[in-house]
Write an enzyme that holds these catalytic residues in place. Structure first.
Site, mmCIF file in Angstrom:
data_model
loop_
_atom_site.group_PDB
_atom_site.id
_atom_site.type_symbol
_atom_site.label_atom_id
_atom_site.label_comp_id
_atom_site.label_asym_id
_atom_site.label_seq_id
_atom_site.Cartn_x
_atom_site.Cartn_y
_atom_site.Cartn_z
ATOM 1 N N HIS A 40 0.747 -1.343 -0.011
ATOM 2 C CA HIS A 40 0.177 -0.057 -0.042
ATOM 3 C C HIS A 40 0.802 1.290 0.008
ATOM 4 O O HIS A 40 1.917 1.389 0.695
ATOM 5 C CB HIS A 40 -1.049 -0.022 1.248
ATOM 6 C CG HIS A 40 -2.098 -0.718 1.273
ATOM 7 N ND1 HIS A 40 -2.936 -0.606 0.111
ATOM 8 C CD2 HIS A 40 -2.777 -1.624 2.057
ATOM 9 C CE1 HIS A 40 -3.973 -1.560 0.225
ATOM 10 N NE2 HIS A 40 -3.812 -2.162 1.308
ATOM 11 N N CYS A 52 0.544 1.781 -5.747
ATOM 12 C CA CYS A 52 -0.289 2.643 -6.649
ATOM 13 C C CYS A 52 0.204 4.233 -6.648
ATOM 14 O O CYS A 52 1.183 4.695 -5.795
ATOM 15 C CB CYS A 52 -1.689 2.898 -5.986
ATOM 16 S SG CYS A 52 -2.704 1.336 -5.782
ATOM 17 N N ARG A 63 0.145 2.594 -11.440
ATOM 18 C CA ARG A 63 1.161 1.870 -10.676
ATOM 19 C C ARG A 63 2.585 2.593 -10.811
ATOM 20 O O ARG A 63 3.026 2.622 -12.205
ATOM 21 C CB ARG A 63 1.144 0.274 -11.181
ATOM 22 C CG ARG A 63 -0.114 -0.494 -10.710
ATOM 23 C CD ARG A 63 -0.482 -0.466 -9.385
ATOM 24 N NE ARG A 63 -1.669 -1.089 -9.214
ATOM 25 C CZ ARG A 63 -2.688 -0.681 -8.677
ATOM 26 N NH1 ARG A 63 -2.889 0.730 -9.168
ATOM 27 N NH2 ARG A 63 -4.037 -1.338 -8.925
#
Length: 272
Positions: A176, A250, A259
């Protein structure tokens, strides 16, 4: 003389409008508070929980590895004592060969360096520790890239069917960038030559950042192939087999539109 007339109906209408306005304001304020609490939960509370859990997991892995090594040392000492007592020569060949093989990590299998000793780790099992000195990061690596089972715990996830640490091919990871521990929040700060360490029960694998793909589509599967090369932006990637590391997250921050990809190559292997 005219007698003033009190319009009761007009007063009642104004009172209804006032109550409606007040109730609407209460609903708006309540919704605002709820949304604020949700934002605080996502941006602060989930981060705090995931970071603390990830730190505890790193410590647990380190304790587990030390305990296992101490246990192996004790068993090895007992075997040597028994062999010396019997007057027979010590049998060191097989153990030494095995240790050398797992420590080098340059084979073609997928099981080197796993915490359980050989074989593929089960889904969501944390079996390694990723360290990035430039980012002050030290976080568990678990098998799989599912949200609830891996990434939302603050872990970094290993893409199934990509290589394991130190093996020929591509050891590909995802994490993340925001919320739930956000281990890869500052991944864009990595520069060529920065060290990335992957520690397992068997060894510490040191990779060096080599290239960065600033933005590609979420479906760009070429970035995690054995020889990584973007299918969206073919100018980015490699053409020769090697020991690769891929880090993905991300971008831009607080979105999942694109990405960001960072690639590295294995420089050294140090047995633990």
């Amino acid at each position: 003389m005219r007698v003033p007339v009190v319009h009761q109906q007009g007063r009642r209408r104004r009172a209804r409008y006032a109550r409606l306005l007040w109730n609407t304001a209460e609903v708006v304020v309540t919704l605002g508070v709820v949304l604020l609490l949700l934002v605080v939960h996502q941006l602060w509370w989930t981060n705090r929980q995931a970071k603390e859990a990830a730190e505890r997991k790193v410590q647990a892995l380190e304790r587990q590895w030390e305990d296992e090594k101490e246990g192996e040392g004790e068993r090895e000492g007992e075997r040597e004592g028994e062999t010396e007592g019997s007057g027979e020569p010590l049998a060191r060949g097989s153990g030494s060969s095995s240790g050398s093989s797992s420590g080098s990590g340059f084979g073609t299998g997928t099981g080197g360096g796993l915490s359980g000793g050989g074989g593929r780790p089960r889904y969501d099992q944390a079996y390694a520790v990723l360290g990035i000195p430039r980012l002050g990061l030290r976080v568990p690596v678990a098998e799989g890239v599912g949200a609830s089972g891996v990434l939302d715990k603050g872990y970094v996830g290993h893409y199934p069917d990509t290589a394991q640490p130190g093996r020929v091919g591509n050891f590909a990871l995802a994490g993340h960038r925001n919320t739930h521990g956000e281990p890869f929040r500052y991944l864009d700060r990595l520069r060529r030559g920065d060290r990335v360490e992957v520690e397992t029960r068997a060894a510490v694998y040191t990779y060096v950042v080599d290239r960065t793909l600033p933005r590609t589509s979420p479906g760009d599967g070429g970035t995690i192939r054995a020889i990584p090369r973007s299918t969206v932006r073919p100018a980015y990637g490699y053409t020769e087999p090697a020991h690769y590391l891929t880090l993905t997250t991300c971008t831009p921050q607080y979105t999942s539109t694109y990405r960001l990809v960072v690639w590295g190559k294995l420089r050294s292997v140090r047995p633990r």
